[in-house]
Write an enzyme that holds these catalytic residues in place. Sequence first.
Site, PDB file in Angstrom:
ATOM      1  N   TRP A 274       0.816  -1.215   0.106  1.00 37.68           N
ATOM      2  CA  TRP A 274      -0.041   0.011   0.006  1.00 37.68           C
ATOM      3  C   TRP A 274       0.944   1.236   0.013  1.00 37.68           C
ATOM      4  O   TRP A 274       1.973   1.323   0.183  1.00 37.68           O
ATOM      5  CB  TRP A 274      -0.724   0.008   1.614  1.00 37.68           C
ATOM      6  N   MET A 275       0.694   1.922  -1.019  1.00 35.30           N
ATOM      7  CA  MET A 275       1.071   3.712  -0.401  1.00 35.30           C
ATOM      8  C   MET A 275      -0.431   4.727  -0.635  1.00 35.30           C
ATOM      9  O   MET A 275      -1.420   4.665  -1.174  1.00 35.30           O
ATOM     10  CB  MET A 275       2.092   3.821  -2.079  1.00 35.30           C
ATOM     11  N   ASP A 277       0.385   9.039   1.056  1.00 37.88           N
ATOM     12  CA  ASP A 277       0.974  10.229   0.975  1.00 37.88           C
ATOM     13  C   ASP A 277       2.637  10.102   0.291  1.00 37.88           C
ATOM     14  O   ASP A 277       3.181   9.662   0.810  1.00 37.88           O
ATOM     15  CB  ASP A 277       0.577  10.971   2.144  1.00 37.88           C
ATOM     16  N   TRP A 301      -4.550   0.167   3.939  1.00 40.56           N
ATOM     17  CA  TRP A 301      -3.298   0.868   5.223  1.00 40.56           C
ATOM     18  C   TRP A 301      -3.281   0.105   6.341  1.00 40.56           C
ATOM     19  O   TRP A 301      -3.774  -0.472   6.762  1.00 40.56           O
ATOM     20  CB  TRP A 301      -3.974   2.588   5.202  1.00 40.56           C
ATOM     21  N   SER A 334       3.068  10.957   7.552  1.00 44.65           N
ATOM     22  CA  SER A 334       4.008  12.180   6.210  1.00 44.65           C
ATOM     23  C   SER A 334       4.686  12.655   7.675  1.00 44.65           C
ATOM     24  O   SER A 334       4.436  13.568   8.435  1.00 44.65           O
ATOM     25  CB  SER A 334       2.495  12.506   5.782  1.00 44.65           C
ATOM     26  N   GLU A 447      -4.517  18.805   6.889  1.00 49.05           N
ATOM     27  CA  GLU A 447      -3.872  17.557   7.042  1.00 49.05           C
ATOM     28  C   GLU A 447      -2.541  17.857   5.792  1.00 49.05           C
ATOM     29  O   GLU A 447      -2.922  18.819   4.985  1.00 49.05           O
ATOM     30  CB  GLU A 447      -3.499  15.986   6.354  1.00 49.05           C
TER      31      GLU A 447
END
Length: 728
Positions: A274-275, A277, A301, A334, A447
């Site tokens: 999973w990827m 940001d 996620w 992040s 965010e």
Amino acid sequence: MGAIALAVGCNSSGDLLIDDFESGTFAQWKVEGDAFGDKPSTGAYAGQQPVSGFEGKYLANSFNNGDDSRGVLTSKDFTIERDYINFLVGGGTADDLYAELIVEGKSIYRSRSLFESETLQWMSWDVKQYRGKKAQIRIVDNQRGGWGHILIDQIEQGNKQKSLYMTDYTKEFNAEKKFLLLPIEDAAPEAKIQLIADGKPIGEPINVRLAQSKTNYWVPIPIEAYKGKKIGLKFAVVKSDDLFLKEIKQSDTYDFNYNEAFRPIYHFTPQYGWMNDPNGMVYLDGTYHLFYQYNPYGARWGNMHWGHAVSRDLVHYQYEPIALFPDKLGAIFSGSAVIDNDNTAGFGKGAMVAIFTSAGEKQQQSIAYSLDGGKTFTKYEHNPVLTDPKFIDFRDPKVFWHAPSKQWVLSLATTQTITFYGSKNLKEWTRLSEFGENIGDHGGVWECPDLFPLTYKGKTKWVLFVSINPGGPNGGSATQYFIGDFDGRTFTPDPLAYPLWIDYGRDNYAGVTWSNVPQSDGRRLFLGWMNNWDYANDIPPVNFRGAMTVARELTLADNGEHLVVANYPVKELTSLRRDTNSIGTKEANPSLEVTPLLAKNDGAYELEFTLKPDAETQNFNFTLENDKGEKLTFAFDVVNKTLSVDRSHSGAKFNDNFSQNAIKAPLTKKESYKIRLLVDVASTELFVNGGELVLTNTVFPSSPYNKLRFATDKGKVTAQNITVYNLK
Ligand code: FRU
């Protein structure tokens, strides 16, 4: 020391009772605290829900004096003479409630009820390897508050495992190969696993959707470093008939390069897993670094690491080893990276310093540095560097050097505002100001901020990006921005019609810009995560999920009504153009079909044309289509000044949220609209008039769209210079 095991039945394989509490006393136990009372209970205490599932008349129940009472029962020593210890357990699931097996003074198992329940269930400990050894059991209630109690009964030794559930179970392996391959079932619940080597935990526990009934794909745990040693996987809970227990295997190979359906050709995707940001985007010595939110243990996620890739041209990326791993402070959320040219932090001149959110029980900011150009990072020993107990959502630090005030400036998402902090050394931060109340969109949590300057007609303006989820103009996640001034302390927005969105499509989120791009280049470079939290975990790819947009250059532009931040593919992208199909200028009067777009179409291409409606035309559109009838329509409504995208028949259906409503964007009325559309297997990026208006939308067609259809309600539309480029 009297052994308390009583033989029930005469052969050596029969069950041996440790205690069933039917004596009505704790004669076999040392009693501490008041939680268990001074004798076993006959069921529920006053104020407790009915207790069931125990055997006979008595059980040990730590609800004496309610949930807040605490206490311990410790058994006398006994000898392990069978393969299993079976017992009934119920009550709460907190860590401070457990039955513990101690063998020769060492804690072997700690188990508690698997569910908050007053019904006792069988639990089994596999004790084969301890046969002949002296053991003790402790029943511990150290927990106050709701469900702060434990229920135990019928503790016995036997050769049959009575429960299918095992907690804190370790499966051992002799490490022989490069990887331990875990079978994953995408929709299974997460199981907690700890890797163990040399008897010690390696890294933090990971959450993995282990296969229970079928294996969708595999994920690797590298174990080469432990070759020849005993390693183990410790499971918080397993059911002994779970499929994964049989399937886990070692392998010298792992196929990282799945060439599966929906794998784009020129967009960045993770090898597997999973990827989300983009993180830590920084330029150094000819290399653009792209770190990213990464789960190496599944395609949903979780387990946030910083994955890493590098590019020399913003178009081709090369995978690098994982850069940051979760630690005691939590997962790695992040953040950004800077080059500390003046060694302000003392890690070394030119160190690459990553500033990120440690997401454990709290969200706090931490730093790590790299002295080898981003290959390996060392976490700062005094992390975290920035905390504030006031905020639960306190994350995504983006840092830049502000030369006029001679300090690092950090923008941080603080629930629904952005707070700015300043620092001389990246380690000590002081609060400068807070921005965002009563301005912009507040439909969700803020965010991934980014504050940076852009020049318009020789004048510097400051732009603040703020991603928001949910609350996007078309639902779910999107990135809004503000244009204004920054004096080293406070961001002051210009009075514009906020919210303004960098991209009105559904799939461009959490994007920020590269730091340290040389002044000689002068560009402000950006990319975003091409997905939306509304459905990101459900998109059709199997072994990987998530792609980045193409790298884009940000500029300030006047869209005819006001200043906007335009974003447009970096010029390097044209280096991918291969076969060109120049179709020329055509008229839709009222319709026109162009097919095929490319003689050999692998789904990766770019379309360019200019649309010129005549005076009569009010609504016109163009549609991409494949031979399965799947299509994607872009519709221009010049009367209502709206551009809308309909992807309801674009391909695979997987989540109702994906295409419920048409995707709408404000359109300024112009004589003509210059269109550039990037298509790459599972995505479309539409740039109108040099990026003044952008819509990025994913699609999952079963074969490439290879037909283009234009249509108009009345009058005619000219499509000038239609050109198709195959991209490679
Ligand atoms: C944005 C986000 C960030 C957070 C990260 C976690 O998509 O929610 O705020 O740091 O994802 O993966």
